[in-house]
Structures are given as C-alpha cells and as structure tokens.
Write a protein that holds these residues in place. Structure first.
Motif, PDB file in Angstrom:
ATOM      1  N   UNK A  26     -70.392 -20.600 -13.519  1.00 11.68           N
ATOM      2  CA  UNK A  26     -71.667 -20.734 -12.823  1.00 11.68           C
ATOM      3  C   UNK A  26     -71.440 -20.492 -11.346  1.00 11.68           C
ATOM      4  N   UNK A  27     -72.057 -19.480 -10.771  1.00 11.34           N
ATOM      5  CA  UNK A  27     -71.854 -19.253  -9.344  1.00 11.34           C
ATOM      6  C   UNK A  27     -72.517 -20.348  -8.535  1.00 11.34           C
ATOM      7  N   UNK A  28     -71.960 -20.591  -7.379  1.00  7.31           N
ATOM      8  CA  UNK A  28     -72.546 -21.547  -6.448  1.00  7.31           C
ATOM      9  C   UNK A  28     -73.396 -20.765  -5.466  1.00  7.31           C
ATOM     10  N   UNK A  29     -74.682 -21.021  -5.460  1.00  5.96           N
ATOM     11  CA  UNK A  29     -75.619 -20.229  -4.672  1.00  5.96           C
ATOM     12  C   UNK A  29     -76.260 -21.110  -3.611  1.00  5.96           C
ATOM     13  N   UNK A 107     -84.941 -28.065 -16.520  1.00  2.00           N
ATOM     14  CA  UNK A 107     -84.212 -26.982 -17.170  1.00  2.00           C
ATOM     15  C   UNK A 107     -82.708 -27.206 -17.151  1.00  2.00           C
ATOM     16  N   UNK A 108     -82.256 -28.261 -16.488  1.00  2.00           N
ATOM     17  CA  UNK A 108     -80.834 -28.552 -16.420  1.00  2.00           C
ATOM     18  C   UNK A 108     -80.098 -27.794 -15.341  1.00  2.00           C
ATOM     19  N   UNK A 109     -80.812 -27.237 -14.366  1.00  2.00           N
ATOM     20  CA  UNK A 109     -80.178 -26.513 -13.267  1.00  2.00           C
ATOM     21  C   UNK A 109     -79.702 -27.500 -12.212  1.00  2.00           C
ATOM     22  N   UNK A 110     -78.402 -27.585 -11.947  1.00  3.07           N
ATOM     23  CA  UNK A 110     -77.928 -28.501 -10.905  1.00  3.07           C
ATOM     24  C   UNK A 110     -78.370 -28.032  -9.518  1.00  3.07           C
ATOM     25  N   UNK A 279     -68.573 -29.005  -9.728  1.00  6.86           N
ATOM     26  CA  UNK A 279     -69.478 -29.326 -10.830  1.00  6.86           C
ATOM     27  C   UNK A 279     -69.653 -28.124 -11.752  1.00  6.86           C
ATOM     28  N   UNK A 280     -69.786 -26.929 -11.157  1.00  6.95           N
ATOM     29  CA  UNK A 280     -69.947 -25.718 -11.959  1.00  6.95           C
ATOM     30  C   UNK A 280     -68.702 -25.453 -12.809  1.00  6.95           C
ATOM     31  N   UNK A 281     -67.534 -25.605 -12.206  1.00  7.15           N
ATOM     32  CA  UNK A 281     -66.300 -25.303 -12.943  1.00  7.15           C
ATOM     33  C   UNK A 281     -66.070 -26.284 -14.084  1.00  7.15           C
ATOM     34  N   UNK A 282     -66.388 -27.549 -13.835  1.00  9.27           N
ATOM     35  CA  UNK A 282     -66.146 -28.582 -14.843  1.00  9.27           C
ATOM     36  C   UNK A 282     -67.301 -28.744 -15.817  1.00  9.27           C
ATOM     37  N   UNK A 283     -68.402 -28.009 -15.563  1.00  4.03           N
ATOM     38  CA  UNK A 283     -69.627 -28.185 -16.358  1.00  4.03           C
ATOM     39  C   UNK A 283     -70.019 -29.659 -16.395  1.00  4.03           C
ATOM     40  N   UNK A 284     -69.864 -30.305 -15.246  1.00  6.54           N
ATOM     41  CA  UNK A 284     -70.134 -31.741 -15.159  1.00  6.54           C
ATOM     42  C   UNK A 284     -71.476 -32.028 -14.519  1.00  6.54           C
ATOM     43  N   UNK A 285     -71.639 -33.280 -14.114  1.00  5.32           N
ATOM     44  CA  UNK A 285     -72.868 -33.722 -13.474  1.00  5.32           C
ATOM     45  C   UNK A 285     -72.622 -33.897 -11.983  1.00  5.32           C
ATOM     46  N   UNK A 286     -73.639 -33.585 -11.205  1.00  2.00           N
ATOM     47  CA  UNK A 286     -73.541 -33.801  -9.770  1.00  2.00           C
ATOM     48  C   UNK A 286     -73.520 -35.291  -9.457  1.00  2.00           C
TER      49      UNK A 286
END
Length: 342
Positions: A26-29, A107-110, A279-286
């Motif tokens: 997941x890219x960090x934008x 939608x689950x978008x962090x 968070x993106x790399x680990x597919x975790x929660x913020x």
C-alpha cells in the motif's frame, strides 16, 4: 516530487527479487492543500523521509498547486475507496472533508490527518499536529519579552485564515500571553491577512499604515512571517512576531527585527509518513489519538542554528533524528486523546 505511481515501481522490484508474485504494498500518499505553500514543502520533505524509514513502501504526494479546498476534495475522492492504500491528509478545510473521510473509514482506508484537526464525524483515527494554543503562547511570550514592562499601546494580530481552528487557537494563545505579561497592552485582531502572498503583503501594508505606532505586528500563519519580514523598516526598533522558518523571516530574526515560532512541519510530516508506511507494510491498524508535535522559539540566540538546519535535507534529517526515533519507538506513549487536540 514523486507521484502515486511510484508504488508500482517498488512492487516490480520486489517481484523481480523474489521470483514470485508479491502483493502490492500500500503506497503512502500525502494529499496537500496547496503545493506552493512554503511550509507544505517542509511537510512533504519530512513525509518522504518518514516513509523512507520503511523499506518496500512507495510514496507519493498530490493536491492542487495553490490552496483550493474544493479542488483538493475532488482529488481526495480517488482515495476514498482505498484504491491507493493509505492516505495522509493536510487541508485548511477539515469540515469540508468530514463526509468523505467517514466514507474512507467505512471502506477501511487508513487515513492520518496532518496539521489540521479532524472535524467531528470524520472517523480519522490519528491526527499529527501541534498544540496550537501553546504555539500561540510561545509566540506571545516571545513578543511580550521585547515590549517594556508597563508599556501601553497596541499589538496588531493577523491570520491568513480566520475561522480555521488551528490558526484561531494560535491567535488565542498570542492574545492571552501578551495580556498576561503586558496587561496595559491592547491586542487587536486577528485581522484577515489572506493566504495569497500578494494579498497577504498588501493586508499587512494596510495594517501597518493604519497603526503606525503599534508596539508589534504578529501573524499566526507562514505567509504572515514572510510579509512582515519584507516590510521591516531597519530604522524601527519594533520587534514583530511570526510562525515559520521562511528564509526572509529567519534573516529578519537574525537582525533582531522578529521573533518566530517554528511549528516544525518537517517533523510532523516525518512522523505521519513513518507511521503510515509501517501500518501499510504490516497491514495493521493506525494508532488512535492525537500525536502532538512541539514548536520551537527562534530568536537571535538560536537563529544561526536554525538557518544551518534549513540549508539542506541532510541537516534537517540529522536535526530531527533523535526526536523522531524517540517518538516512533513508542508512539502510544506520546498519544493524547483526540478530543484534547487544539
């Protein structure tokens, strides 16, 4: 400045190295309010540095060239459903984004909000930003220190966006500090000084012409500090106040004509980028809450150090490394409740 498609290149490299298909990271934008705003450059540089702490995560920045909240909202719509993964958002109009941010959360978008406090109903889990009341207090104390005890007169206060919560909090902090420390002084404003550089300059020129005997002119936005520095009269011993580290403002501070408070946008961006990328790399929660970033007073005593810090990315990275390491090592320990954000 990279764009969102940078993540695709990262994905291809990972696949080539392993010989197996890899799920795209997941890219960090970072979506900004206006890419021409001076302190947005600091936010963006810090954001990139933060993401680079996490190998394998692409990053990108987008947003309108000039401050245009409606255009920024249209940009954000592409990210609501998670097409590009996680998002960090800096906007001057958090209320305008509340519904879209709520849809992103559903939608689950962090989403991390940066520098501007999330509006009620946004469902943004993490906010990274200053204690803006304290930023204003710091600035008010610094300005009051250059006004003789017992002095009477006026301090003229300006804001490029009256009604924006974080700037209003700064203005309140300035007013309270000056009134407490110099009770005979009257603080007028905040007057609307406009964000556009030309309009901001003209607003301050008008305020100075209308108040020639003012004890100080104080602006709570980055554009204000730049304009006040350019309008400085070397024959006047008045000391004005501003927020930011614009080169013009630092030069005026070195001459003793200004005092500044840096809101440290580089560190804000760095923390947001690093947390988002992890968070993106680990597919975790913020993390959940407000991660406060302290400001720093800049005056003649330390301005040379700040000038050196601002000269290049390497110097900024070295300056902020220890603070970033300390906070990122235990983010939860530094969090405060979102409701406390100001």
């Amino acid at each position: 400045m990279r764009v969102v498609s940078a993540a695709c290149a990262v994905t291809l490299v990972l696949s080539a190295c392993t010989g197996e298909p890899q799920p795209p990271p997941d890219p960090a934008v970072l979506i900004v309010a206006g890419r021409q705003v001076d302190f947005v450059h600091e936010l963006t540089a810090g954001f990139e540095a933060g993401v680079r702490r996490v190998p394998g995560i692409g990053w990108g920045t987008t947003g309108p060239e000039i401050v245009d909240s409606a255009a920024q909202l249209r940009v954000f719509q592409d990210f609501v459903e998670g097409r590009y993964g996680s998002v960090t958002l800096f906007t001057f109009a958090p209320e305008l984004f509340a519904d879209s941010l709520e849809r992103a959360a559903a939608a689950g978008t962090p989403v991390v909000e940066l520098n501007s406090i999330p509006a009620p109903g946004s469902r943004v889990p993490l906010y990274v930003g200053n204690d803006n009341l304290e930023i204003g207090e710091q600035l008010g104390r610094a300005v009051a220190g250059h006004i003789p005890a017992g002095a009477t007169g006026m301090v003229i206060l300006g804001s490029p966006f009256p009604g924006v919560t974080v700037l209003d909090e700064r203005a309140t902090g300035v007013r309270e500090a000056v009134r407490r420390l110099r009770p005979e002084v009257t603080v007028l404003g905040p007057f609307d000084t406009k964000q556009d550089p030309v309009a901001n300059m003209e607003a301050w020129r008008t305020l100075q012409a209308a108040n020639p005997g003012a004890l100080a002119f104080v602006g709570v936005g980055g554009a204000d500090a730049h304009s006040l520095a350019l309008l400085d009269d070397p024959d006047d011993d008045r000391v004005d106040g501003g927020v930011g580290t614009a080169a013009t403002a630092l030069a005026a501070t070195g001459r003793g004509a200004m005092v500044l408070v840096s809101s440290e946008p580089y560190l804000q961006g760095l923390l947001a980028g690093a947390i988002q990328a992890r968070t993106a790399k680990d597919h975790g929660e913020l993390p959940v809450g407000w991660l406060p970033v302290p400001g720093i007073v800049v005056d003649r005593g330390n301005v040379a150090l700040i000038v050196a810090r601002q000269q290049n990315p390497e110097n900024r990275a070295a300056w902020f490394r220890d603070a970033a390491d300390r906070i990122l090592a235990d983010v939860d320990d530094h969090l405060r409740p979102m409701d406390d954000a100001r």
